[in-house]
Design a protein around this motif. Structure first.
Motif, short mmCIF file in Angstrom:
data_model
loop_
_atom_site.label_atom_id
_atom_site.label_comp_id
_atom_site.label_asym_id
_atom_site.label_seq_id
_atom_site.Cartn_x
_atom_site.Cartn_y
_atom_site.Cartn_z
N TYR A 311 0.84 -1.19 0.00
CA TYR A 311 0.00 0.00 0.00
C TYR A 311 0.88 1.25 0.00
O TYR A 311 2.03 1.21 0.39
N GLY A 312 0.29 2.35 -0.44
CA GLY A 312 0.99 3.62 -0.36
C GLY A 312 1.88 3.95 -1.52
O GLY A 312 2.79 4.77 -1.38
N HIS A 313 1.63 3.37 -2.71
CA HIS A 313 2.50 3.60 -3.86
C HIS A 313 1.80 4.37 -4.98
O HIS A 313 2.09 4.15 -6.16
N ILE A 314 0.88 5.25 -4.65
CA ILE A 314 0.27 6.11 -5.66
C ILE A 314 1.31 7.11 -6.16
O ILE A 314 2.02 7.73 -5.38
N HIS A 315 1.40 7.26 -7.48
CA HIS A 315 2.42 8.11 -8.08
C HIS A 315 1.93 9.54 -8.26
O HIS A 315 0.74 9.82 -8.24
N SER A 316 2.87 10.44 -8.45
CA SER A 316 2.57 11.83 -8.81
C SER A 316 2.41 11.91 -10.34
O SER A 316 3.18 11.26 -11.06
N PRO A 317 1.42 12.63 -10.86
CA PRO A 317 0.51 13.54 -10.18
C PRO A 317 -0.77 12.90 -9.66
O PRO A 317 -1.71 13.61 -9.30
N GLY A 318 -0.84 11.57 -9.60
CA GLY A 318 -2.03 10.91 -9.10
C GLY A 318 -2.30 11.15 -7.63
O GLY A 318 -3.40 10.87 -7.15
N ASN A 319 -1.32 11.67 -6.90
CA ASN A 319 -1.53 11.97 -5.49
C ASN A 319 -2.21 13.32 -5.27
O ASN A 319 -2.51 13.68 -4.13
N GLU A 320 -2.48 14.06 -6.33
CA GLU A 320 -3.15 15.35 -6.23
C GLU A 320 -4.66 15.14 -6.04
O GLU A 320 -5.31 14.45 -6.83
N PRO A 321 -5.27 15.75 -5.00
CA PRO A 321 -6.69 15.51 -4.72
C PRO A 321 -7.64 15.93 -5.83
O PRO A 321 -8.71 15.33 -5.99
N SER A 322 -7.29 16.95 -6.62
CA SER A 322 -8.21 17.41 -7.66
C SER A 322 -8.18 16.53 -8.90
O SER A 322 -9.08 16.60 -9.74
N VAL A 323 -7.17 15.70 -9.04
CA VAL A 323 -7.02 14.81 -10.18
C VAL A 323 -7.88 13.55 -10.00
O VAL A 323 -8.08 13.09 -8.87
N ILE A 324 -8.41 13.01 -11.09
CA ILE A 324 -9.07 11.70 -11.03
C ILE A 324 -7.99 10.64 -11.23
O ILE A 324 -7.43 10.51 -12.32
N THR A 325 -7.69 9.91 -10.18
CA THR A 325 -6.63 8.90 -10.21
C THR A 325 -7.27 7.53 -10.43
O THR A 325 -8.26 7.19 -9.77
N VAL A 326 -6.71 6.75 -11.34
CA VAL A 326 -7.37 5.55 -11.84
C VAL A 326 -6.55 4.30 -11.56
O VAL A 326 -5.37 4.23 -11.91
N GLY A 327 -7.19 3.31 -10.93
CA GLY A 327 -6.61 1.99 -10.76
C GLY A 327 -7.04 1.07 -11.88
O GLY A 327 -7.91 1.41 -12.69
N ALA A 328 -6.44 -0.12 -11.95
CA ALA A 328 -6.69 -1.05 -13.06
C ALA A 328 -7.57 -2.22 -12.62
O ALA A 328 -7.35 -2.82 -11.56
#
Length: 651
Positions: A311-328
């Motif tokens: 856990y805890g390996h979200i990359h930048s810029p995916g760690n930005e709250p305003s961005v929609i960060t997508v898992g697979a």
């Protein structure tokens, strides 16, 4: 836009002139209003951890590449430093009040000491992550929902920041045979905009492939959207923070000319610095504030070398709250969503980026990510000719056609999941152009399908459900604005039944949204206007914290919206169902979570390019990404259908 513990509120450059100089490379004359400083700004280390680590590897006179964020106009003393021997200003990013600078390592501390310097960080390397998709995501369900014609992204431009696009591929043709790649720009310095690496064309076709090949088998999500090809990854699939910043700056300046409403970044770097100071996060936030939906891949570091979850390996810029960060999501190669699961390689939250105070204490962001997941395992889509990925790994060639303009390849990763969400955003904006980025994000999350047995740090709100999201977006009022009152009706008619049927499989919607370190649920999220849906705020701005207790801000969230006190493991129904995975009070704390690394450790820290987690040495993130691109999870690939050589127009 408000930020928790935010050190500096950026203001934007009103004037920037660059003049060549023999001794300094560039002379700067920057004018900007002074930015108000937060209470914590004087207590924050203005040199990022990534930059300090890099400085430790070099002698004092060795040159390092630095991103410098400013909060005020450049003073005379700072201008003198920037014009000094050994210091070169390489790039300026007009929209973000930021510079890319090369300077001796022993000058960094002096640079950071100037009051007009908000933060300095390393110009890090950035890497790519690693017909069936149109049906399994629910896109095929909604093609006829637009009163102006087919719902296919017409009129919307998606900016793809990647390794380039092979624009001659048939997947990118318009209905009259013209290329929908309407702009191509190179930011790598290689002087080309095609795709010798092979990643960008595949990503672009997932977002907006037209389905002409193999009888519509490989139809993309927004099949008539325009594409903006911004090449930030070179022939080896590598780039820099400054190259991505330059592309985002270009988008900011040219967004109105081309109606750029969506940006996709299937790339990233280890998220070391807090989103409050990370230059990519700050730039992404600026675009979102301007009305652009920014979508990013979560990363492919969901398991270690032993195959165990991390856990805890979200990359930048995916760690930005305003961005929609997508898992697979692993769809098992089927259209039915009954057997879908989160791909084992998909990076899990929470975000472990941090800021360091003056006495060396780390303050972790711990934001719940990803927000949503989408199919990403063994996806067949456009192949650029003679690309490096296929040259080095011939098994990636799908062998659909002998014509290079019609060939397809197979890739896996959150890189493939991200453009599905970007394409979905384009469809939502076509059906309702007045949606803000926050409304797009909330709509996608509220309508998502919860996958049983996976917690929120793995799947976010659930799997992308375009059928539900479009039906909901179609009802959202188009006259919402700054004068709209909190709690006013959000929809023009009764809300749709929170259930979708895709490929003969029915499932309920998640009926909730992620808001920072917790999640909110309740019908008022879609029946009543929430101030957190406005442009220029965060979805989490309606959540207040007091001694670890979550409170609702009555100015931002209406009555009936419930905030959760835990992160659940879903039972496959709604976000508020299932067992407790952990208390969100854990996310509110600083330090290492859950018994010093039993769940996760400081997994984002870099050491010579190697990721560390729980004391276990992981493979380099690039190697991990390639493994997922090549192999994915050991499940069935979607059926390959050879191309007839004739354009299919029946979709």
């Amino acid at each position: 836009m408000k930020r928790n513990k935010r050190s500096i509120t950026l203001t934007w450059l009103t004037c920037l002139s660059l003049v060549l100089s023999l001794c300094a490379g560039i002379i700067l004359d920057v004018g900007a209003k002074a930015a108000p400083k937060s209470q914590s700004s004087s207590n924050r280390d203005k040199i990022g951890r990534d930059l300090r680590d890099e400085m430790g590897k070099h002698g004092s006179g060795d040159v390092v590449k630095v991103i410098v964020q400013l909060n005020d106009r450049i003073s005379g003393p700072l201008k003198a430093l920037l014009q000094g021997n050994g210091v070169k200003v390489k790039k300026s990013f007009v929209s973000f009040n930021t510079l890319a600078v090369e300077l001796p390592a022993n000058v960094v501390a002096s640079l950071a000491s100037f009051p007009e310097v908000a933060f300095t960080s390393l110009d890090s390397d950035v890497r790519s992550f690693g017909g069936h998709v149109s049906r399994t995501t629910g896109a095929d369900n909604v093609r006829s929902m637009s009163p102006q014609g087919p719902l296919n992204g017409t009129g919307i431009a998606i900016a793809v920041l990647d390794s380039g696009i092979f624009s001659a591929h048939k997947s990118f043709q318009s209905a009259i045979g013209l290329s929908r790649v309407i702009v191509s720009q190179d930011f790598t310095g290689e002087g080309r905009t095609d795709d010798p690496y092979g990643h960008g064309s595949h990503v672009a076709a997932i977002a907006a492939g037209n389905g002409r090949i193999s009888n519509g088998k490989y139809l993309g999500i927004a099949s008539d959207a325009n594409l903006i090809n911004l090449r930030v990854l070179n022939s080896q699939g590598a780039g820099t923070v400054s190259s991505v910043m330059a592309a985002l700056d270009w988008v900011m300046i040219n967004r109105s000319i081309y109606n750029i409403r969506v940006v996709n970044m299937s790339l990233g770097m280890a998220a070391v610095n807090s989103y409050q100071t990370d230059p990519l996060c700050m730039a992404a936030r600026r675009l979102v504030d301007a009305g652009i939906v920014v979508v990013a891949a979560a990363g492919n570091n969901g398991k270690n070398g032993l195959g165990n979850k991390v856990y805890g390996h979200i990359h930048s810029p995916g760690n930005e709250p305003s961005v929609i960060t997508v898992g697979a999501v692993d769809t098992k190669g089927t259209d039915s969503r009954a057997d879908d699961s989160i791909a084992t390689y998909s990076s899990r939250g929470p975000t472990r980026s941090f800021w360091t105070d003056a006495i060396g204490v780390k303050h972790y962001d711990n934001v719940i990510k990803p927000e949503i997941s989408a199919p990403g395992n063994k996806i067949v889509c456009a192949e650029s000719p003679n690309n490096l990925l296929v040259t080095q790994n011939p098994a990636l060639d799908a062998n659909v056609s002998s014509n290079p303009e019609r060939e397809e390849m197979v890739l896996s990763g959150t890189s493939m999941a991200s453009p599905m969400v970007a394409g979905a955003a384009a469809l939502l904006l076509q059906v309702n152009p007045q949606l803000t980025p926050n409304m797009v994000k909330a709509t996608l999350m509220y309508s998502a399908q919860q996958l049983s047995g996976f917690n929120m740090l793995e799947q976010g709100a659930g799997e992308l459900n375009i059928d539900g999201a479009v039906r909901l977006a179609n009802l959202v009022r188009t006259d919402l604005g700054s004068s709209t009152l909190l709690g006013d009706p959000l929809l023009t008619a009764a809300p749709p039944t929170p259930q979708s049927t895709i490929a003969f499989y029915s499932f309920p919607w998640s009926q909730g949204i992620i808001v920072g370190r917790t999640y909110a649920s309740g019908a008022p999220l879609i029946t009543n206007y929430q101030k957190i849906y406005a442009q220029g705020v965060l979805l989490s701005d309606g959540v207040l914290l007091s001694n670890g207790v979550l409170l609702s801000d009555a100015l931002m969230l209406s009555n009936g919206v419930l905030l959760s006190d835990s992160i659940p493991i879903s039972n496959g129904t709604t976000m508020s169902s299932g067992g407790v995975f952990l208390s969100n009070g854990v996310l509110l704390s600083d330090g290492v979570l859950l018994s010093d690394g039993v769940l996760l450790s400081d997994g984002v820290l870099l050491s010579d390019g190697v990721l560390l987690s729980d004391g276990v040495l992981l493979s380099d993130s690039i190697t991990q990404a390639f493994m997922s691109l090549l192999n994915g999870d050991p499940t069935q690939i979607m059926e390959i259908e050879p191309d007839t050589g004739l354009d299919y127009l029946g979709y």
